[in-house]
Write an enzyme that holds these catalytic residues in place. Structure first.
Site, PDB file in Angstrom:
ATOM      1  N   CYS A 130      45.772 -19.234  79.909  1.00  0.00           N
ATOM      2  CA  CYS A 130      47.204 -18.944  79.837  1.00  0.00           C
ATOM      3  C   CYS A 130      47.890 -19.894  78.859  1.00  0.00           C
ATOM      4  CB  CYS A 130      47.837 -19.065  81.222  1.00  0.00           C
ATOM      5  SG  CYS A 130      49.614 -18.725  81.227  1.00  0.00           S
ATOM      6  N   CYS A 133      51.361 -21.006  80.012  1.00  0.00           N
ATOM      7  CA  CYS A 133      51.305 -22.043  81.049  1.00  0.00           C
ATOM      8  C   CYS A 133      50.965 -23.411  80.468  1.00  0.00           C
ATOM      9  CB  CYS A 133      50.252 -21.690  82.098  1.00  0.00           C
ATOM     10  SG  CYS A 133      50.385 -20.036  82.803  1.00  0.00           S
ATOM     11  N   ASP A 134      49.986 -23.454  79.551  1.00  0.00           N
ATOM     12  CA  ASP A 134      49.366 -24.731  79.193  1.00  0.00           C
ATOM     13  C   ASP A 134      49.532 -25.152  77.738  1.00  0.00           C
ATOM     14  OD1 ASP A 134      48.373 -24.838  81.804  1.00  0.00           O
ATOM     15  OD2 ASP A 134      46.554 -23.753  81.263  1.00  0.00           O
TER      16      ASP A 134
END
Length: 305
Positions: A130, A133-134
């Protein structure tokens, strides 16, 4: 007999449980493991409102904490199938049968794995599924994106705002992504390509990813490349096997709902990553759960004596 059984205790399921229980319904939250879902595999979350930074397990704990206060029954169990022969919904588990007037399906989706050495070892330590997300954790680094479809190329473009370079490795000699997305990638000076190749192994030190071995599928030559992070996009599979016979999924297995999270089956709702939708994030899962929890209340009020 429950008013609703929620299958899956990720952020969508927990939010649905909260909203339904606050409406004074009898609620069961069922999962085969610990509550939190994929949040438990996320070391740090920086894009959830109200937190500058929080670990996935900690956010899961915070979401779960109020549920006992409102009387939610948290149950462990492996679901075998769901039966809907009459107005009562039956969830058949390895340990027995649960019954309810409504169901909320929140089983989520799972990323397809490469299945190569090092992938599991460095999960959340340089291996990610992701970029949204990261990505911010990899500022100034050289990153590898695995895949050639829309998701892979879109995430590669997203990563360029943080990374020094982003390399896309694809097993074919051309991308599968939409042409407009391809054109953006080819025009981006930070994006590079390794064609006709697959990842053989992900290597690193005791802390994080350092190197990736890449094999050319035509020549079978294996070369080593230095990368600080590996983002894998070779597919996402909905976890809908237990409801495959209900006629509520599309051809890929995603559950189709309306804006009230209602499926084509009366009294069965679906929320979170399991739905046919564009963005799969904690925030969108929570939104789905809130809507479904409220709609369950309306359904029970109108249909249950």
């Amino acid at each position: 007999m429950y008013d609703t059984i929620i299958i899956g205790a990720g952020p969508a399921g927990m939010t649905a449980a909260l909203y339904a229980a606050r409406s004074n319904l009898k609620v069961a939250l069922l999962d085969r493991g610990i509550y939190g879902g994929q949040m438990n595999n996320t070391a740090e979350i920086e894009n959830y409102p109200g937190y500058d930074q929080i670990s996935g397990p900690e956010l899961a704990e915070n979401m779960f904490a109020p549920l006992a206060k409102f009387g939610v029954d948290f149950l462990y169990g492996q679901v075998i199938r769901v039966e809907t022969e009459d107005e009562i919904k039956r969830v058949v588990t390895e340990d027995g049968v649960l019954e309810a007037h409504t169901l909320v399906l929140a089983m989520g989706a799972q990323h397809r794995l490469l299945g190569v050495p090092g992938e599991d070892t460095y999960n959340s330590r340089g291996v990610s599924y992701c970029a949204v997300c990261d990505g911010a954790f990899f500022r100034g680094q050289d990153l590898l994106v695995v895949g050639g479809g829309d998701s892979a190329v879109e995430e590669a473009l997203y990563l360029t705002q943080f990374a020094n370079t982003v390399t896309i490795v694809h097993r074919r000699d051309e991308l599968r992504a939409q042409k407009v997305i391809q054109e953006r990638a080819f025009a981006n000076e930070k994006i590079r390509f390794i064609w006709d190749s697959v990842v053989e192994e992900i290597k690193g030190d005791d802390i994080k990813v350092q190197e990736v071995l890449i094999k050319n599928v035509k020549t079978e030559e294996v070369t080593a490349h230095a990368f600080g992070g590996v983002f894998i996009y070779v597919g996402l599979d909905p976890m809908t096997d237990v409801v495959a016979d209900l006629g509520i999924t599309d051809e890929q297995g995603w559950i189709v709902t309306d804006e009230q999270m209602l499926t084509s089956q009366s009294g069965i709702f679906a929320v979170g990553d399991i739905r046919q939708k564009q963005l799969r994030q904690i925030t969108t899962a929570v939104g789905d759960g809130a809507i479904a929890g409220q709609q369950v209340y309306h359904y029970v009020t109108e249909h249950v004596n």
